[in-house]
Design an enzyme around this catalytic site. Sequence first.
Site, PDB file in Angstrom:
ATOM      1  N   CYS A 300      33.795  37.526  30.087  1.00 52.42           N
ATOM      2  CA  CYS A 300      33.852  38.201  28.794  1.00 52.42           C
ATOM      3  C   CYS A 300      33.095  37.476  27.681  1.00 52.42           C
ATOM      4  O   CYS A 300      32.431  38.116  26.853  1.00 52.42           O
ATOM      5  CB  CYS A 300      35.295  38.437  28.386  1.00 52.42           C
ATOM      6  SG  CYS A 300      36.407  37.078  28.737  1.00 52.42           S
ATOM      7  N   ARG A 329      37.762  29.448  39.623  1.00 52.81           N
ATOM      8  CA  ARG A 329      39.122  29.218  39.158  1.00 52.81           C
ATOM      9  C   ARG A 329      39.794  28.164  40.026  1.00 52.81           C
ATOM     10  O   ARG A 329      39.620  28.155  41.241  1.00 52.81           O
ATOM     11  CB  ARG A 329      39.933  30.521  39.173  1.00 52.81           C
ATOM     12  CG  ARG A 329      39.376  31.570  38.220  1.00 52.81           C
ATOM     13  CD  ARG A 329      40.192  32.836  38.180  1.00 52.81           C
ATOM     14  NE  ARG A 329      39.553  33.841  37.336  1.00 52.81           N
ATOM     15  CZ  ARG A 329      40.007  35.080  37.173  1.00 52.81           C
ATOM     16  NH1 ARG A 329      41.109  35.457  37.796  1.00 52.81           N
ATOM     17  NH2 ARG A 329      39.360  35.927  36.402  1.00 52.81           N
ATOM     18  N   GLN A 347      33.131  38.971  40.494  1.00 51.97           N
ATOM     19  CA  GLN A 347      33.781  40.158  39.952  1.00 51.97           C
ATOM     20  C   GLN A 347      32.767  41.275  39.726  1.00 51.97           C
ATOM     21  O   GLN A 347      31.630  41.018  39.321  1.00 51.97           O
ATOM     22  CB  GLN A 347      34.444  39.832  38.608  1.00 51.97           C
ATOM     23  CG  GLN A 347      35.592  38.846  38.691  1.00 51.97           C
ATOM     24  CD  GLN A 347      36.145  38.540  37.312  1.00 51.97           C
ATOM     25  OE1 GLN A 347      35.424  38.165  36.409  1.00 51.97           O
ATOM     26  NE2 GLN A 347      37.447  38.704  37.148  1.00 51.97           N
ATOM     27  N   ASP A 349      32.354  43.092  37.227  1.00 48.64           N
ATOM     28  CA  ASP A 349      32.900  43.036  35.882  1.00 48.64           C
ATOM     29  C   ASP A 349      32.089  43.864  34.898  1.00 48.64           C
ATOM     30  O   ASP A 349      30.858  43.934  34.997  1.00 48.64           O
ATOM     31  CB  ASP A 349      32.928  41.582  35.400  1.00 48.64           C
ATOM     32  CG  ASP A 349      34.089  41.308  34.465  1.00 48.64           C
ATOM     33  OD1 ASP A 349      34.833  42.247  34.154  1.00 48.64           O
ATOM     34  OD2 ASP A 349      34.250  40.144  34.048  1.00 48.64           O
ATOM     35  N   HIS A 351      32.182  45.123  30.474  1.00 47.79           N
ATOM     36  CA  HIS A 351      32.831  45.132  29.163  1.00 47.79           C
ATOM     37  C   HIS A 351      32.239  46.264  28.351  1.00 47.79           C
ATOM     38  O   HIS A 351      31.018  46.385  28.240  1.00 47.79           O
ATOM     39  CB  HIS A 351      32.659  43.781  28.468  1.00 47.79           C
ATOM     40  CG  HIS A 351      33.409  42.687  29.163  1.00 47.79           C
ATOM     41  ND1 HIS A 351      32.850  41.933  30.170  1.00 47.79           N
ATOM     42  CD2 HIS A 351      34.701  42.267  29.038  1.00 47.79           C
ATOM     43  CE1 HIS A 351      33.757  41.076  30.625  1.00 47.79           C
ATOM     44  NE2 HIS A 351      34.882  41.261  29.956  1.00 47.79           N
ATOM     45  N   LYS A 430      47.012  45.901  29.734  1.00 48.15           N
ATOM     46  CA  LYS A 430      46.041  46.395  30.711  1.00 48.15           C
ATOM     47  C   LYS A 430      46.657  47.440  31.628  1.00 48.15           C
ATOM     48  O   LYS A 430      47.875  47.605  31.706  1.00 48.15           O
ATOM     49  CB  LYS A 430      45.497  45.233  31.547  1.00 48.15           C
ATOM     50  CG  LYS A 430      46.563  44.457  32.309  1.00 48.15           C
ATOM     51  CD  LYS A 430      45.966  43.333  33.134  1.00 48.15           C
ATOM     52  CE  LYS A 430      47.046  42.554  33.878  1.00 48.15           C
ATOM     53  NZ  LYS A 430      46.499  41.595  34.842  1.00 48.15           N
ATOM     54  N   HIS A 476      37.813  45.351  28.783  1.00 49.79           N
ATOM     55  CA  HIS A 476      37.461  44.600  29.995  1.00 49.79           C
ATOM     56  C   HIS A 476      37.766  45.498  31.189  1.00 49.79           C
ATOM     57  O   HIS A 476      38.835  46.103  31.246  1.00 49.79           O
ATOM     58  CB  HIS A 476      38.296  43.327  30.116  1.00 49.79           C
ATOM     59  CG  HIS A 476      38.300  42.448  28.917  1.00 49.79           C
ATOM     60  ND1 HIS A 476      37.741  41.193  28.904  1.00 49.79           N
ATOM     61  CD2 HIS A 476      38.807  42.627  27.665  1.00 49.79           C
ATOM     62  CE1 HIS A 476      37.908  40.639  27.715  1.00 49.79           C
ATOM     63  NE2 HIS A 476      38.562  41.496  26.941  1.00 49.79           N
TER      64      HIS A 476
END
Length: 602
Positions: A300, A329, A347, A349, A351, A430, A476
Amino acid sequence: MEPIGVLKDGQIYDLQTAEALNIEGDIIKQDNSAESLEILRHSCAHMMAQAIKELYPDAKFFVGPVVTEGFYYDFKVDAKISDDDLVTIEKKMKEIANRKLKIERYETTREEIVSKFADDELKQAVLANITDETLTMYKQGDFEDLCRGPHLPTTGMIRAFKLTRVAGAYLGGDEENEMITRIYGIAFFDKKELNDYVRMLEEAKKRDHRKLGTELELFTFNEDVGAGLPLWLPNGSRLRSKLEHLLYKAHRIRGYEPVRGPEILKSDMWDVSGHNANYGQNMYYTEIDGQKYGMKPMNCVGHIQIFKNDLVSYKDLPKKLFEYGVVHRHEMSGAMHGLFRVREFTQDDAHIFCTQAQVKDVIIDVLEFVDSLMKTFDFQYEMEVSTKPKKAIGDDEFWETTTKGIMDALDSENLPYGIDEGGGAFYGPKIDIKITDAIGRKWQCGTIQVDMNLPERFNVEYINDEGHKEQPVMIHRAILGSFERFIGILTEHCAGEFPFVIAPTQVIFVPIADTHVEYAKQLQKELLYDEMDSKIFDMNESLNKRIRMAEKQRVPMIVVVGDEEVEKQTIALRNRRTREQSNMSKEEFITMLNEIKKGSRI
C-alpha cells in the site's frame, strides 16, 4: 435434545456458569450448532488432557482452546509422543467418557491457584496472562484445570471424537520460548458427522498440496535456502505464469493500471503508515548508509507514493493501481505450512483511490471480479465483514462510518455476509472472501479493505470538481490473497488436475515410433505460438506404458501420433478426463484448444 448452555449477547455460557451468574438467554442444545460444538469441543479437550495425565503422570498443561479445526491442548511431557500414540490416548478418553464423570465448576482465589500450581511452570505462564483475582477451575474425577469454560455437565456426553495429529508449538506462540507438544482433535455430537469429517481428512491427505507439489514437480523447499521460501520448478512456474497472465488481462479489461513499488522502503514510511507500531513484529529490517529500512509486508505505501506522483483530478477517479507485489513477513517457524504460510509471497494486490460517493460502486465492482474468478475455478465462497481490531488507528467514528458503508454496499446487492468481530486490518474494516473447496473445507483468500486513515497520514489528495484539494478514500483489494496460497488451495481443490487454461502441461504427445517424433515436435511448436505448453513422451518404453505414464501426469489432453496422423496431418486425441477418444485435423485440434482457453476468461 438436552440443554447444555445459554447464549446471551453473543457470549456462550455453560449451564453451571449461567446458574451461578443468573444469566438468562437462548438455550443451547446438542444440535451440532457452532455454539453447542464449542461447548462439546472445549470439554473434549479437557477429557484429552485427563487421558494424557493418566497415561503420563508427569504431564504439565498450558492451554487447550477450541479452534476452527476442532480443539487442541498444549502440554509438556518427558516422553516423546507421536501420531502412533493417538490411538492409546483415544482409548483412555473412551474409558473416561464411560465413567460419566461429573464436570464441576468452582471459583477460587488467584493466591490459591498460584500456590496450588507452584511447581508447574506452564500453569504459572498461563497465570501471567490473567489479571483477575477470582479465577474458575473445572474438575472431573482426579483431573482439574484453570479454565473459564464452557463445559458439558458430564464426560458421558462426549462420544464422537477423534485425535487428528501431533505437532510442536512454541510456548505462548513465542519462538523465543521452548517447544512443547500440541495434540489436535475434533468432536461432534453425531457419529455420522464425525465419520464424514474423518473421510474428509483422509481425502485431504491424498490431496495435500505438499505431496502433489512434489509428485507434479511444481515447487520445493530447501533448508539451505531458508524456511518458508519456496523454489518454483519449471512446471510450477508455468502454472503460475498462466494464472498471472489470466489475471493481468482481467485487470486491464476492468480499468486497472499496472505499477510496481520497491520491496524495501525507508523505515520512516512505515512510521507514517503505522506498520512499525502495529505490524513491526512481522517485518524484516536492515540499515543502509546509517538509515533504517524495512522490507515491505504490504504494497500500500508504494502505491500511495505512485498516486501522489501526479496531480489527479476527480475525473480520473476511481484510479485503480495493481501489482503482483512480492512481500516478506516474519512468520514463526512452527507456523509455516507448505505454500499456505510462507515468509515470501506475491499478492495480487490492488489499491483503488476514489471519492466517498464512489465507494459503494467500487466495492460492488470488485465483488463482480471476485465472483467471476471463483466461477472460473469452480469455487463456492462466502463473505465476512471484519470489524475494528484491538490494535487499530483511527477514531471510533471512522470505524463505525466505514464499517456501515461496507455493509450498505453488500445489503444493496442482497449479498449475504457474516460478521468477524475484531478481525479488521489495523487501518480499516474489510470484507474477507472465504472459499469452499471440493471436499468442503473453507479457506481465507481475498480481501477488500476500506481505508481513510492512510490517505490522511500521507496527505493523499486529488482536485475536486470545485478546484479544491480533497482526500480520497483508499480501497485495498486482493482477490487471490497470494499466488502461493491460492495455488496451494487450488492444487488440493482439483487434486492436481488443473483447469486446462493454467495447467503446467496442457498436452502430452505420444509418438508411436521414432519416425513420428518430428511431427510431434512440429505440433509442440505450433502450440507454443498460442501460449500452450506440451511435452513429448518418446522415451524408450512400450506405447501402452508411455500412455499410462502420461495419464499419471494429470494432463488434460493426451495425443497419440502414428503413420496415419503424420500422413494426413491429423491427431488421435485421448481426453483423460472425459475418457473420450476422437480423431481430428491438426487445425481443428488447435482451434478447439484456443476455444477452451477463450471460455476461461475472467
